[in-house]
Design an enzyme around this catalytic site. Structure first.
Site, PDB file in Angstrom:
ATOM      1  N   HIS A  17       3.426   3.509   5.261  1.00  0.00           N
ATOM      2  CA  HIS A  17       4.829   3.587   4.820  1.00  0.00           C
ATOM      3  C   HIS A  17       5.602   4.562   5.705  1.00  0.00           C
ATOM      4  O   HIS A  17       5.716   5.741   5.351  1.00  0.00           O
ATOM      5  CB  HIS A  17       4.887   4.085   3.369  1.00  0.00           C
ATOM      6  CG  HIS A  17       4.458   3.077   2.358  1.00  0.00           C
ATOM      7  ND1 HIS A  17       5.347   2.292   1.668  1.00  0.00           N
ATOM      8  CD2 HIS A  17       3.236   2.720   1.931  1.00  0.00           C
ATOM      9  CE1 HIS A  17       4.692   1.494   0.845  1.00  0.00           C
ATOM     10  NE2 HIS A  17       3.401   1.732   0.986  1.00  0.00           N
TER      11      HIS A  17
ATOM     12  N   CYS B  34       3.469  -2.323   4.768  1.00  0.00           N
ATOM     13  CA  CYS B  34       2.492  -2.482   3.692  1.00  0.00           C
ATOM     14  C   CYS B  34       2.598  -3.881   3.063  1.00  0.00           C
ATOM     15  O   CYS B  34       2.230  -4.852   3.716  1.00  0.00           O
ATOM     16  CB  CYS B  34       2.641  -1.341   2.693  1.00  0.00           C
ATOM     17  SG  CYS B  34       1.141  -1.062   1.750  1.00  0.00           S
TER      18      CYS B  34
ATOM     19  N   GLY C   8       5.298  -2.556  -1.684  1.00  0.00           N
ATOM     20  CA  GLY C   8       5.405  -2.932  -3.096  1.00  0.00           C
ATOM     21  C   GLY C   8       4.173  -3.738  -3.439  1.00  0.00           C
ATOM     22  O   GLY C   8       3.057  -3.311  -3.157  1.00  0.00           O
ATOM     23  N   GLU C   9       4.376  -4.895  -3.990  1.00  0.00           N
ATOM     24  CA  GLU C   9       3.258  -5.749  -4.379  1.00  0.00           C
ATOM     25  C   GLU C   9       3.535  -7.136  -3.798  1.00  0.00           C
ATOM     26  O   GLU C   9       4.449  -7.828  -4.218  1.00  0.00           O
ATOM     27  CB  GLU C   9       3.182  -5.760  -5.912  1.00  0.00           C
ATOM     28  CG  GLU C   9       2.101  -6.622  -6.484  1.00  0.00           C
ATOM     29  CD  GLU C   9       0.727  -6.277  -5.943  1.00  0.00           C
ATOM     30  OE1 GLU C   9       0.392  -5.086  -5.872  1.00  0.00           O
ATOM     31  OE2 GLU C   9       0.012  -7.211  -5.557  1.00  0.00           O
ATOM     32  N   SER C  10       2.740  -7.500  -2.790  1.00  0.00           N
ATOM     33  CA  SER C  10       3.068  -8.717  -2.044  1.00  0.00           C
ATOM     34  C   SER C  10       3.004  -9.980  -2.888  1.00  0.00           C
ATOM     35  O   SER C  10       3.799 -10.905  -2.692  1.00  0.00           O
ATOM     36  CB  SER C  10       2.147  -8.844  -0.829  1.00  0.00           C
ATOM     37  OG  SER C  10       0.794  -8.847  -1.224  1.00  0.00           O
TER      38      SER C  10
ATOM     39  N   ARG D 241      -5.846  -7.465   2.062  1.00  0.00           N
ATOM     40  CA  ARG D 241      -5.152  -6.616   1.088  1.00  0.00           C
ATOM     41  C   ARG D 241      -6.087  -5.532   0.563  1.00  0.00           C
ATOM     42  O   ARG D 241      -7.294  -5.744   0.478  1.00  0.00           O
ATOM     43  CB  ARG D 241      -4.686  -7.455  -0.102  1.00  0.00           C
ATOM     44  CG  ARG D 241      -3.556  -8.388   0.223  1.00  0.00           C
ATOM     45  CD  ARG D 241      -3.195  -9.206  -0.997  1.00  0.00           C
ATOM     46  NE  ARG D 241      -2.493  -8.431  -1.994  1.00  0.00           N
ATOM     47  CZ  ARG D 241      -2.503  -8.723  -3.293  1.00  0.00           C
ATOM     48  NH1 ARG D 241      -3.195  -9.736  -3.753  1.00  0.00           N
ATOM     49  NH2 ARG D 241      -1.823  -7.980  -4.136  1.00  0.00           N
TER      50      ARG D 241
ATOM     51  N   ILE E 120      -0.916   3.494   0.946  1.00  0.00           N
ATOM     52  CA  ILE E 120      -1.016   3.318  -0.509  1.00  0.00           C
ATOM     53  C   ILE E 120      -1.530   1.905  -0.776  1.00  0.00           C
ATOM     54  O   ILE E 120      -0.815   0.930  -0.531  1.00  0.00           O
ATOM     55  CB  ILE E 120       0.355   3.522  -1.188  1.00  0.00           C
ATOM     56  CG1 ILE E 120       0.935   4.895  -0.821  1.00  0.00           C
ATOM     57  CG2 ILE E 120       0.229   3.369  -2.696  1.00  0.00           C
ATOM     58  CD1 ILE E 120       2.397   5.075  -1.218  1.00  0.00           C
ATOM     59  N   ARG E 121      -2.753   1.798  -1.275  1.00  0.00           N
ATOM     60  CA  ARG E 121      -3.375   0.466  -1.486  1.00  0.00           C
ATOM     61  C   ARG E 121      -3.052  -0.455  -0.313  1.00  0.00           C
ATOM     62  O   ARG E 121      -2.569  -1.579  -0.482  1.00  0.00           O
ATOM     63  CB  ARG E 121      -2.863  -0.178  -2.774  1.00  0.00           C
ATOM     64  CG  ARG E 121      -3.266   0.555  -4.013  1.00  0.00           C
ATOM     65  CD  ARG E 121      -2.609  -0.057  -5.248  1.00  0.00           C
ATOM     66  NE  ARG E 121      -2.731   0.834  -6.375  1.00  0.00           N
ATOM     67  CZ  ARG E 121      -3.782   0.873  -7.182  1.00  0.00           C
ATOM     68  NH1 ARG E 121      -4.784   0.067  -6.994  1.00  0.00           N
ATOM     69  NH2 ARG E 121      -3.818   1.732  -8.178  1.00  0.00           N
TER      70      ARG E 121
ATOM     71  N   GLU F 191       8.641   4.942   5.935  1.00  0.00           N
ATOM     72  CA  GLU F 191       9.822   5.452   5.217  1.00  0.00           C
ATOM     73  C   GLU F 191       9.483   6.650   4.338  1.00  0.00           C
ATOM     74  O   GLU F 191      10.377   7.341   3.868  1.00  0.00           O
ATOM     75  CB  GLU F 191      10.477   4.321   4.402  1.00  0.00           C
ATOM     76  CG  GLU F 191       9.834   3.958   3.081  1.00  0.00           C
ATOM     77  CD  GLU F 191       8.547   3.129   3.199  1.00  0.00           C
ATOM     78  OE1 GLU F 191       8.047   2.917   4.325  1.00  0.00           O
ATOM     79  OE2 GLU F 191       8.033   2.723   2.136  1.00  0.00           O
TER      80      GLU F 191
HETATM   81  N1  GLN Z   1      -1.576  -3.598  -2.294  1.00  0.00           N
HETATM   82  C1  GLN Z   1      -0.232  -4.080  -2.170  1.00  0.00           C
HETATM   83  C2  GLN Z   1      -0.196  -5.586  -1.949  1.00  0.00           C
HETATM   84  O1  GLN Z   1      -1.179  -6.198  -1.847  1.00  0.00           O
HETATM   85  C3  GLN Z   1       0.502  -3.390  -1.046  1.00  0.00           C
HETATM   86  C4  GLN Z   1       0.691  -1.930  -1.367  1.00  0.00           C
HETATM   87  C5  GLN Z   1       1.928  -1.313  -0.799  1.00  0.00           C
HETATM   88  O2  GLN Z   1       2.852  -2.001  -0.362  1.00  0.00           O
HETATM   89  N2  GLN Z   1       1.991  -0.007  -0.867  1.00  0.00           N
HETATM   90  O3  GLN Z   1       0.832  -6.144  -1.887  1.00  0.00           O
END
Ligand code: GLN
Length: 194
Positions: free
Chosen positions: A175, A80, A48-50, A109, A138-139, A177
């Site tokens: 990921h 992630c 997600g987005e940390s 990150r 993903i990112r 999952e």
């Molecule tokens: N770029 C996101 C972060 O810094 C992590 C991306 C992800 O969980 N797919 O949290």
């Protein structure tokens, strides 16, 4: 009694972890409150987005209770953004971003840059067997430092770690999952049982 496995459900890719657990015969506990955290034996921190998750951990009163559980050795799987939350050092994080130091690694990150924002590759991960795992990034973060107690489980082409383990804590930049492959979850559950 099977162990109670929680998934931190404040934000991010919660559902596919729940599906992976259900395919392994376990019903996940979605954790949004300290009381729910108290009921679990181990926790998955999803992607997600940390930085957003960090804020929501504070707002939901979960930051300190979760830190306390991790520091007494609760097993955890961080994928992630979840890896970033479990790390010790966070490079290119937001200034107020919290992390739990549950594994002795520093992560960067969004480490793969714009061109490579998202990509997929097959990775060797010997701890889960000989067949490579299809890894979706993903990112994604990458691991920039590992402490002496940390076992590197997988690396990408340039040699930087993208999966690590220390005791019952497993982290992946990718990921698991999202791949039709339950072996990382099984590895985590084996650590929970141990
Ligand atoms: N770029 C996101 C972060 O810094 C992590 C991306 C992800 O969980 N797919 O949290």
């Amino acid at each position: 009694m099977p162990p109670a496995i929680g998934i931190l459900a404040l934000q991010g890719a919660v559902d596919l972890h729940a599906i992976a657990l259900s395919r392994l015969g376990l019903e996940a506990v979605l954790v949004r409150t300290p009381a729910q955290l108290d009921t679990v034996d181990a926790l998955i921190l999803p992607g997600g987005e940390s930085s957003a998750m960090s804020k929501l951990l504070v707002i939901n009163g979960l930051l300190e209770p979760l830190r306390a559980r991790l520091h007494v050795g609760m097993p955890a799987l961080g994928t992630c953004a979840g890896m970033i939350l479990l790390a010790t050092g966070v490079l290119d994080g937001r200034p107020d971003q919290q992390s739990f130091s549950a594994i002795d690694i520093d992560v960067r990150r969004n480490a793969f840059g714009r061109q490579n924002d998202s990509f997929e590759t097959d990775l060797e991960l010997a701890a889960i067997g000989e067949a490579p795992i299809h890894a979706v990034f993903i990112r994604a973060p990458v691991v920039e430092r590992t402490g002496p107690e940390v076992e590197v489980l997988a690396t990408i082409d340039d040699g930087r770690p993208v999966a690590c383990r220390q005791g019952g804590v497993i982290v992946t930049s990718f990921h698991p999952e999202l791949a039709d492959d339950l072996r990382v979850h099984q590895l985590f559950l084996a650590g929970v049982a141990a």
